[in-house]
Scaffold this motif. Structure first.
Motif, PDB file in Angstrom:
ATOM      1  N   GLY A  92       0.731  -1.342   0.032  1.00 36.40           N
ATOM      2  CA  GLY A  92      -0.254   0.123  -0.140  1.00 36.40           C
ATOM      3  C   GLY A  92       0.696   1.401   0.088  1.00 36.40           C
ATOM      4  N   PHE A  93       1.943   1.515   0.429  1.00 43.65           N
ATOM      5  CA  PHE A  93       2.718   2.455   0.309  1.00 43.65           C
ATOM      6  C   PHE A  93       2.889   3.382  -0.889  1.00 43.65           C
ATOM      7  N   TRP A  94       3.586   2.552  -1.795  1.00 44.32           N
ATOM      8  CA  TRP A  94       3.760   3.417  -2.931  1.00 44.32           C
ATOM      9  C   TRP A  94       2.416   3.869  -3.733  1.00 44.32           C
ATOM     10  N   PRO A  95       1.538   2.996  -3.738  1.00 47.55           N
ATOM     11  CA  PRO A  95       0.169   3.838  -4.557  1.00 47.55           C
ATOM     12  C   PRO A  95      -0.311   4.850  -3.585  1.00 47.55           C
TER      13      PRO A  95
ATOM     14  N   ILE B 112       1.432   6.959  -1.607  1.00 39.18           N
ATOM     15  CA  ILE B 112       2.578   8.096  -1.445  1.00 39.18           C
ATOM     16  C   ILE B 112       2.154   8.810  -3.020  1.00 39.18           C
ATOM     17  N   THR B 113       2.169   7.928  -4.138  1.00 39.78           N
ATOM     18  CA  THR B 113       2.109   8.638  -5.189  1.00 39.78           C
ATOM     19  C   THR B 113       0.717   9.424  -5.544  1.00 39.78           C
ATOM     20  N   ARG B 114      -0.305   9.106  -4.711  1.00 38.82           N
ATOM     21  CA  ARG B 114      -1.469   9.981  -4.892  1.00 38.82           C
ATOM     22  C   ARG B 114      -1.493  10.975  -4.141  1.00 38.82           C
TER      23      ARG B 114
ATOM     24  N   LEU C 206      11.071  11.788  -4.139  1.00 40.72           N
ATOM     25  CA  LEU C 206      10.075  12.977  -3.896  1.00 40.72           C
ATOM     26  C   LEU C 206       9.848  13.894  -5.260  1.00 40.72           C
ATOM     27  N   GLU C 207      11.243  14.219  -5.661  1.00 39.19           N
ATOM     28  CA  GLU C 207      11.409  14.784  -7.205  1.00 39.19           C
ATOM     29  C   GLU C 207      10.537  14.210  -8.417  1.00 39.19           C
ATOM     30  N   ARG C 208      11.051  12.775  -8.527  1.00 41.31           N
ATOM     31  CA  ARG C 208      10.271  11.943  -9.381  1.00 41.31           C
ATOM     32  C   ARG C 208       8.736  11.976  -9.377  1.00 41.31           C
ATOM     33  N   LEU C 209       8.168  12.008  -8.258  1.00 41.69           N
ATOM     34  CA  LEU C 209       6.790  11.860  -7.878  1.00 41.69           C
ATOM     35  C   LEU C 209       6.300  13.014  -8.200  1.00 41.69           C
ATOM     36  N   LYS C 210       6.690  14.232  -7.852  1.00 39.09           N
ATOM     37  CA  LYS C 210       6.077  15.615  -8.139  1.00 39.09           C
ATOM     38  C   LYS C 210       6.254  15.736  -9.758  1.00 39.09           C
ATOM     39  N   ALA C 211       7.433  14.970 -10.344  1.00 41.39           N
ATOM     40  CA  ALA C 211       7.549  15.464 -11.831  1.00 41.39           C
ATOM     41  C   ALA C 211       6.548  14.891 -12.701  1.00 41.39           C
ATOM     42  N   ARG C 212       5.676  13.752 -12.039  1.00 40.17           N
ATOM     43  CA  ARG C 212       4.614  13.113 -12.765  1.00 40.17           C
ATOM     44  C   ARG C 212       3.459  13.960 -13.265  1.00 40.17           C
TER      45      ARG C 212
END
Length: 132
Positions: A35-38, A40-42, A126-132
Motif C-alpha cells: 500500500g505505501f507506493w500507491p 504516496i504516489t496519490r 519525491l522529485e520523481r513523484l512530483k514530476a509526474r
C-alpha cells in the motif's frame, strides 16, 4: 495474525509491545509493501511531510537499520497506509494531521536511525513523484 488480518488501531500499530512481535512485523511489512507506493504516489503533492515518510520507508528497508527500529517504522508506515485511522484522510486540510503526528513522533524517537542516505533517497523519489 495473517496478512488478511483486520486493520487495527494506531495504538496497536505503534505500541512496541505489539509492533515488535515478529508476526505483526510481517503483517505490517506486507501491508506497507502493498500500500505505501500507491498511496504516496496519490498524496505526495498534497502532504508536506512526504519527504519524511519516504525517509522512514527507506530506513525501514535498509538491512543496517536495527530490527526494533524497523518494527516501529513499519508500524508507523502501516498506520499511514491503513484506510482506517483517527482522522480519515478524505477530510481536506485535516485528514493527514494524525499521520503527520505519528511520523513526527517516530522521527523524534528514532531519527538517529534515519541516515543521510535515506533522506537523499527520499528527496530523489519525491522529485520523481512530483514530476509526474
Amino acid at each position: 495474525m495473517s496478512a488478511k488480518a483486520k486493520p487495527y488501531s494506531a495504538q496497536e500499530a505503534l505500541d512496541p509491545k505489539t509492533a515488535l512481535i515478529p508476526a505483526v512485523q510481517r503483517v505490517n511489512e506486507r501491508r506497507v509493501s502493498r500500500g505505501f507506493w500507491p498511496k504516496i504516489t496519490r498524496t505526495a503533492a498534497r502532504i508536506p511531510f512526504a519527504d519524511q515518510l519516504l525517509s522512514v520507508w527507506y530506513a525501514a528497508r535498509d538491512p543496517e537499520t536495527p530490527t526494533a527500529a524497523k518494527g516501529i517504522m513499519l508500524g508507523a508506515l502501516a498506520y499511514f497506509v491503513l484506510p482506517i485511522d483517527a482522522i480519515p484522510d478524505v477530510f481536506a486540510g485535516i485528514g493527514f494531521t494524525d499521520d503527520a503526528a505519528v511520523i513526527a513522533a517516530l522521527i523524534a524517537t528514532l531519527g538517529a536511525n534515519i541516515r543521510k542516505r535515506h533522506r537523499d533517497q527520499a528527496s530523489e523519489a519525491l522529485e520523481r513523484l512530483k514530476a509526474r
